[in-house]
Design a protein around this motif. Structure first.
Motif, mmCIF file in Angstrom:
data_model
loop_
_atom_site.group_PDB
_atom_site.id
_atom_site.type_symbol
_atom_site.label_atom_id
_atom_site.label_comp_id
_atom_site.label_asym_id
_atom_site.label_seq_id
_atom_site.Cartn_x
_atom_site.Cartn_y
_atom_site.Cartn_z
ATOM 1 N N MET A 99 42.824 -92.326 -8.291
ATOM 2 C CA MET A 99 41.749 -92.714 -7.374
ATOM 3 C C MET A 99 40.760 -91.577 -7.185
ATOM 4 O O MET A 99 39.541 -91.797 -7.067
ATOM 5 N N LEU A 100 41.285 -90.325 -7.157
ATOM 6 C CA LEU A 100 40.393 -89.170 -7.039
ATOM 7 C C LEU A 100 39.490 -89.070 -8.266
ATOM 8 O O LEU A 100 38.274 -88.811 -8.143
ATOM 9 N N GLN A 123 38.591 -91.542 -10.150
ATOM 10 C CA GLN A 123 37.640 -92.650 -10.058
ATOM 11 C C GLN A 123 36.496 -92.294 -9.109
ATOM 12 O O GLN A 123 35.320 -92.584 -9.383
ATOM 13 N N SER A 124 36.825 -91.645 -7.978
ATOM 14 C CA SER A 124 35.796 -91.241 -7.014
ATOM 15 C C SER A 124 34.857 -90.204 -7.628
ATOM 16 O O SER A 124 33.620 -90.254 -7.440
ATOM 17 N N ARG A 158 32.475 -91.953 -9.899
ATOM 18 C CA ARG A 158 31.389 -92.612 -9.164
ATOM 19 C C ARG A 158 30.367 -91.578 -8.685
ATOM 20 O O ARG A 158 29.151 -91.812 -8.730
ATOM 21 N N MET A 159 30.880 -90.438 -8.228
ATOM 22 C CA MET A 159 29.976 -89.379 -7.795
ATOM 23 C C MET A 159 29.140 -88.872 -8.963
ATOM 24 O O MET A 159 27.931 -88.598 -8.828
#
Length: 309
Positions: free
Chosen positions: A276-277, A279-280, A283-284
């Motif tokens: 998830m990190l 993935q974040s 996105r960033m």
């Protein structure tokens, strides 16, 4: 001492697990030591009680089978084989020839014995008197200090339950002449029916009990230590593969993005928190990339407007 903030994540986890390992080993060692000591005592007690029952069987056989056959000869010659305590002692010495029982010692500690070899010492006198006053149960055990060192003992009362025993111990006048000739008239008399006159005591050096517990403890602690070590290695391997390595890759990718390569993607191989990190971060990165593209378009438009004017 190295400060925690300078340690890497893997080193911090290793330090934490090592502390837990040491505390766990110490706590389990103390608990297992007590349990194994009790287990060793129970094992020795079980063996001693079996020996005591065997000695009681020998005593009973001597009283009911041997003594009636040989008693007519006692006036002419004293035969120790007719004495239950003598038979029990001799049988026990034969048992001690076996390695399994070589450390055990047997004594019929008596307050007023015919044979002074069986005379109770100060500690044994207390045991017998406790049995006589019924302040002790029908069986006691524990550790005591002797001139030969500390021993573990099990004791039971000796009670006169058969009339035949009083033939030799009621009074000198009733005793066989051959017995009086050998042992005299001073000891081993005035016994009464149902009286507790002594204690059967089986003892074994305390080191035998402690060594048995120590061997079991060392084996158990070796197993525990191996299990803890395997757990630490497994956790470190898992942590390094699924946490540290992905974080290092993300750190390297972030460094690349910070240098202007916004096409570099953060690797996402799992769906857990690390995934998830990643993935974040992606996105960033995309947001940064879109922002940079808008900024480039804005700059291009500004340059175009300036040229037209």
């Amino acid at each position: 001492m190295v400060k925690l903030k300078f340690l890497k994540l893997g080193q911090k986890f290793t330090l934490l697990l090592s502390i837990v390992f040491l505390i766990g080993i110490a706590a389990s060692g103390l608990a297992m030591s007590r349990i194994l000591n009790q287990g060793a005592q129970a094992q020795v007690t079980s063996k001693a009680l079996m020996l005591m029952e065997t000695m009681n069987s020998v005593r009973n056989y001597t009283s009911t089978q041997v003594n009636p056959e040989l008693s007519p000869r006692l006036e002419e010659e004293f035969l120790p084989e007719t004495v239950p305590s003598y038979s029990a002692r001799e049988v026990f010495e034969t048992l001690r020839a076996s390695p399994d029982y070589s450390d055990f010692f047997y004594k019929e500690a008596t307050l007023n014995p015919t044979n002074l070899r069986d005379k109770a010492d100060a500690f044994e006198e207390v045991l017998v008197n406790n049995f006589r006053s019924q302040s002790a149960s029908s069986e006691v055990s524990g550790f005591r200090t002797t001139p030969a060192g500390q021993v573990y003992y099990i004791a039971r009362p000796i009670q006169i339950r058969q009339e035949s025993c009083l033939e030799c111990h009621s009074s000198p006048a009733a005793a066989p002449a051959s017995m009086i000739e050998r042992y005299g008239e001073q000891n081993g008399f005035d016994w009464t029916l149902n009286e507790i006159v002594g204690a059967q005591v089986i003892s074994v050096p305390a080191v035998t009990v402690l060594n048995s517990a120590r061997r079991s403890l060392l084996l158990t602690m070796a197993i525990f230590t191996t299990v803890f070590a395997v757990v630490i290695l497994a956790v470190n391997y898992w942590l390094n593969r699924f946490v540290v390595r992905p974080l290092k890759r993300m750190s390297a990718t972030a460094e690349t993005v910070s240098m202007g390569d916004t096409d570099a993607e953060f690797p996402q191989t799992t769906e857990d928190e690390v995934g998830m990190l990643a993935q974040s971060f992606n996105r960033m990165r995309m947001s940064l990339q879109m922002a940079m593209q808008r900024l480039d378009r804005y700059r291009s438009e500004r340059r175009g407007s300036s040229g037209a004017s």
